[in-house]
Design an enzyme around this catalytic site. Structure first.
Site, mmCIF file in Angstrom:
data_model
loop_
_atom_site.group_PDB
_atom_site.id
_atom_site.type_symbol
_atom_site.label_atom_id
_atom_site.label_comp_id
_atom_site.label_asym_id
_atom_site.label_seq_id
_atom_site.Cartn_x
_atom_site.Cartn_y
_atom_site.Cartn_z
ATOM 1 N N LYS A 74 -61.306 32.712 15.028
ATOM 2 C CA LYS A 74 -60.183 32.285 15.862
ATOM 3 C C LYS A 74 -60.469 30.879 16.382
ATOM 4 O O LYS A 74 -61.595 30.582 16.794
ATOM 5 C CB LYS A 74 -59.990 33.275 17.023
ATOM 6 C CG LYS A 74 -58.751 32.994 17.885
ATOM 7 C CD LYS A 74 -58.555 34.072 18.937
ATOM 8 C CE LYS A 74 -57.303 33.831 19.767
ATOM 9 N NZ LYS A 74 -57.069 34.897 20.770
ATOM 10 N N SER A 149 -52.681 37.364 21.201
ATOM 11 C CA SER A 149 -52.698 35.975 20.758
ATOM 12 C C SER A 149 -53.497 35.739 19.472
ATOM 13 O O SER A 149 -53.403 34.677 18.857
ATOM 14 C CB SER A 149 -53.297 35.091 21.861
ATOM 15 O OG SER A 149 -54.659 35.442 22.106
ATOM 16 N N SER A 173 -55.334 41.022 23.155
ATOM 17 C CA SER A 173 -55.112 40.065 22.075
ATOM 18 C C SER A 173 -55.855 40.342 20.780
ATOM 19 O O SER A 173 -55.645 39.639 19.801
ATOM 20 C CB SER A 173 -55.460 38.643 22.549
ATOM 21 O OG SER A 173 -54.514 38.188 23.473
#
Length: 481
Positions: A74, A149, A173
């Site tokens: 990420k 997210s 998330s």
């Protein structure tokens, strides 16, 4: 069941080299990610160099379980010499001079970094529509969101761009995107993994997590990235093999707490999947016990007061002077601050900064922020009290399957997507999401939550569940080895 172990066997037998494996994944990303938009930065040269190093280690017979295994990160984990954007214009050209503890631990294990993944800007969002680099598509249906997210992290693994990805979990998330994309993902106990080098959203909630198809791979990876860190005072670390120590043990006698009121209002197909999952756990010897969890709407309100306050403080550092985007037209210092932040942040980030500054204002502090912190403590105590009666609590991971892009542009409706995941973040407890069925031909997930630092119970229970009931139907054909 483990992709990591399958790849390990292929690498060790000489069936494939780390360089060849890396080239396969890189080619797949370049060919297919145009439709999904999960990767912000492809690290081709760096990945091939790391793969060459891994092959040398394998040839010398000094490999570990993760040597040569590809991974995607990420894009809020700092990677030395590679840009880290947090999916924001503010950090579009930021190249970190150091590695985060999470990425360093992966490198130290010999893993190969393929690239950096799309996300909601500064990890603020539940749809991955709030990215400077564009929305991410769900591989199950390109018209739908992958969740957020960590939407890029979920979409990339679901599409077969890597066997593993890292994510972060502030309010769900990793767990909500796992539910939307048919994956297994875990937020470990707060403090078990380091936040050093992880771009901050809300520091008392943020925690690194892992996406994979199988719970065994999640456990293996969490063991790899967890541990004490001298650069993070909140990281207490965990013992070696904390997440994998009980994977082979059966779950007979484990007590699962269920709040029936959270199930009865679910859409019919999700409700059926939940009830079938609980029945399967009973067949494995677990006991189901009725419990009452704290009011989830109160938890949601608490979360959306405290996290914007922490975000407003954390994002104050992006001022156009120290680092990050600088507006070239500013004529004085005040204008530089104002224009750099106005242009550099997206709408959702600015919304949360404004909420955060409002609840921290001296005139509002006691009415909002202080009361929310008090309620956080009460809820944590209430949840911990439940664990005097049960080993884990089961909840859905999301109130729906993946929805279409643009369906939840109203921020309040989007915030409700996190209603089942937020309690674990408020209380700092570990929680794991895993696929349990389908609704409208799209995957849906369940979630188990345990007492702090009882992470091993969660990985044990889901590994045993997947061993007996399988997850092959949740793996897209394009993602199979």
């Amino acid at each position: 069941m483990s992709y990591i172990k399958k790849l390990r066997a292929r690498l060790d037998s000489g069936e494939i080299s780390a360089v060849e494996l890396t080239k396969e994944y890189l080619a797949k990303i370049k060919e297919q990610d145009k439709r999904i938009n999960s990767v912000i930065t492809l690290c081709e040269a760096e990945a091939l160099k790391e793969a060459e190093d891994a092959d040398a280690i394998i040839s010398a017979g000094k490999q570990g379980l993760l040597t040569g295994i590809p991974i995607l990160h990420k894009d809020l984990f700092c990677t030395k010499g590679i840009r880290t954007t947090a999916a924001s214009k503010m950090l579009d050209n930021f190249v970190a001079p150091y590695d985060s503890t999470v990425t360093k631990n992966c490198k130290d294990q010999g893993m190969v970094t393929l690239g950096k993944l799309n996300m909601d800007e500064f990890a603020m969002g539940s749809t991955n529509e709030h990215s400077y680099y564009g929305a991410v598509s769900n591989p199950w249906d390109l018209e739908r969101v992958p969740g957020g997210s960590s939407g890029g992290s979920a979409a990339a693994v679901a599409a077969g761009f890597a066997p593993i990805s890292t994510g972060s979990d502030t309010g769900g998330s990793v767990r909500q995107p796992a539910s939307f994309c048919g994956l297994t993902a875990m937020k470990p106990s707060y403090g078990s993994t380091s936040r050093f080098g992880m771009v901050a959203f809300a520091s008392s909630f943020d925690q690194a997590g892992i996406f994979a198809h199988y719970a065994e791979d999640v456990a293996i990876m969490l063991d790899a990235i967890a541990g004490e860190c001298e650069f993070d005072s909140t990281c207490v670390g965990v013992k070696e093999n904390h997440f994998t120590q009980d994977l082979e043990k059966d779950i007979s006698g484990k007590v699962i707490g269920v709040d029936e009121s959270l199930i009865k209002d679910l859409p019919e197909q999700i409700q059926e999947a939940v009830l079938k999952t609980l029945d399967n756990f009973k067949k494995l010897g677990a006991e189901i016990k009725s419990v009452k969890v704290p009011d989830l709407k109160e938890a949601l309100s608490t979360y959306y007061i405290i996290t914007p306050a922490e975000a407003a403080a954390n994002l104050a550092r992006y001022d156009g002077i120290r680092y990050g985007y600088r507006n070239p037209e500013a004529r004085d210092l005040d204008e530089l601050y104002r224009k750099s932040r106005t242009d550099g942040f997206g709408a959702e980030v600015k919304r949360r900064i404004m909420i955060g500054n409002y609840v921290l204002a001296s005139s509002q502090y006691d009415s909002y922020y202080n009361k929310a912190q008090q309620l956080r403590k009460v809820m944590t105590d209430q949840i911990n009290q439940i664990f005097t009666q049960v080993d884990v609590i089961f909840m859905p991971a999301s109130p729906s399957e993946a929805f279409k892009k643009g369906d939840k542009l109203d921020p309040v409706s989007a915030y409700l997507s996190d209603i089942y995941t937020i309690p674990a973040n408020i209380s700092g407890l570990p929680a794991i999401a895993f696929p349990i069925g389908f609704a409208n031909n799209l995957p849906v997930g369940g979630q188990l939550m345990a007492k702090a630092f009882n992470d091993n119970i969660l990985t044990q229970m889901v590994v045993q569940y997947q061993k007996h009931y399988g997850i092959e139907e949740f793996i897209l054909e394009q993602a199979r080895i």
